[in-house]
Design a protein around this motif. Sequence first.
Motif, short mmCIF file in Angstrom:
data_model
loop_
_atom_site.label_atom_id
_atom_site.label_comp_id
_atom_site.label_asym_id
_atom_site.label_seq_id
_atom_site.Cartn_x
_atom_site.Cartn_y
_atom_site.Cartn_z
N ILE A 19 0.85 -1.21 0.00
CA ILE A 19 0.00 0.00 0.00
C ILE A 19 0.87 1.25 0.00
N GLU A 20 2.05 1.13 0.57
CA GLU A 20 2.98 2.28 0.53
C GLU A 20 3.41 2.55 -0.92
N ARG A 21 3.83 1.50 -1.60
CA ARG A 21 4.32 1.65 -2.98
C ARG A 21 3.22 2.25 -3.87
N LYS A 22 2.01 1.74 -3.68
CA LYS A 22 0.89 2.19 -4.50
C LYS A 22 0.59 3.68 -4.27
N ALA A 23 0.59 4.09 -3.02
CA ALA A 23 0.28 5.50 -2.69
C ALA A 23 1.38 6.43 -3.19
N VAL A 24 2.64 6.03 -3.02
CA VAL A 24 3.76 6.86 -3.46
C VAL A 24 3.71 7.02 -4.98
N ARG A 25 3.41 5.93 -5.66
CA ARG A 25 3.33 5.96 -7.13
C ARG A 25 2.21 6.90 -7.57
N TYR A 26 1.08 6.83 -6.86
CA TYR A 26 -0.06 7.70 -7.19
C TYR A 26 0.29 9.17 -7.02
N ILE A 27 0.94 9.50 -5.90
CA ILE A 27 1.31 10.91 -5.64
C ILE A 27 2.29 11.39 -6.72
N ARG A 28 3.27 10.55 -7.06
CA ARG A 28 4.24 10.92 -8.11
C ARG A 28 3.54 11.17 -9.44
#
Length: 422
Positions: free
Chosen positions: A193-202
């Motif tokens: 879920i961390e990877r997914k959220a960071v990717r979304y923000i980027r």
Amino acid sequence: MEINYCQHCNVPILGKRCDICKSTKLGKLRFHDMGDIRPISKGERSVLLRELHRKEIRDYLRSRLILLARQPGLDYRRDVFVDGFKMGTLEYIKEQHWRYRFIPTGKGAALFRALTGEVDFNIDMKGHIKGKRINENFDGDWALLSAGNCTAVAVHGNKYSKVKDVFCRKVKPRKKTGIRELVIANKTYIDNIERKAVRYIRSRGADYVAFSGGKDSEVALYLAHKAGVTKAIYANTGMEFPETERFVYNYADFLGIELIELKPKQDFWSIAEEKGIPTKDSRWCTKALKLEGIKRFKGTMVDGSRKYESLARMMRSNERKLGNLRVIYPIRDWLALDIWTFIYARGLPYNPLYDMGYERIGCYMCPAMLNAEFHHVRDTHPRLYKKWYNYLQSLGYTKEEILDGVWRWRDTPKKMRSMIQK
Ligand SMILES: [Zn+2]
């Protein structure tokens, strides 16, 4: 709603696999749709233990993982889960005075019976005994009964005592698991879920993060920081708890992120003189004290709001416009349990108000607070409480009206009125 539960490891599983035993054969833990399940705080654990008088039960629950899920109700009401099942309900009620009350489920009672080896009394009843009248007298909110092979809970009714719940199997005490096991069992899920959220923000190219000092916004800030965002906006309403003001700066330092603090053009007290105090049904405060300042920024802002956070919050989309800002919600779908597991897994500091038993962080006199929370301010921050109390008195509220929290509405809802008139 439901989450998975590994019965073998005695730990909640947020994804589809337990990282301790690698099993995908998991049980379910069900709770109310808007329950927003989370670990119990230190403050709430002491409230719960205070309600349980037997040493064996208190020892069993002292450092074990306990989860709370919100139940709809007029004030604080939480289902209490331990070892993967609902052990009871903790709520804040008014009788002569406002107080907490804990009532176990039948299964919770069966656990207590296994721990203490005792019941309060035996009754000679069989079959469907739920709702049946009990003639024995007892003190306290509930009594533990044995009825044949079953364990039952009795509570006081209006006219007589009755059986509230029954459980007809044995419940065995389980091995103790705590926050540490929660973190280990959910490692892969948290990484994902961390990877997914960071990717979304980027992918959205964010410029700022809204930071209030609460648990959700600190996670949003952490994720945005990982995605390369360097500026956090803190809209100080002037009515914050001192712990929040300190934490906001400490956490920004901890991450090494620039903090932009905004103050409202006109302060709370002078707006209140003109418009009256903010209430649930007339909430001018968020707009005047927070949004007006934030709206002046341009670009994209990360916001840590979640859809399960409040019963009232409707979050239909992933984005919205606020003045010239585009606001994005990367953790919109996270449960409070996701948030806390993340905070523990990453070893992040958090606002000390949570350990004191506050569930949401806002102004110390927020009309959106539960009465339980407002009374809590009296214990943890007597000077702030007194300041608000005196102000309400100067507006003409009586002592009882203040204690009952009727100031939180311009028009007190009927349901609330009948609750406090009992
Ligand atoms: Zn497992």
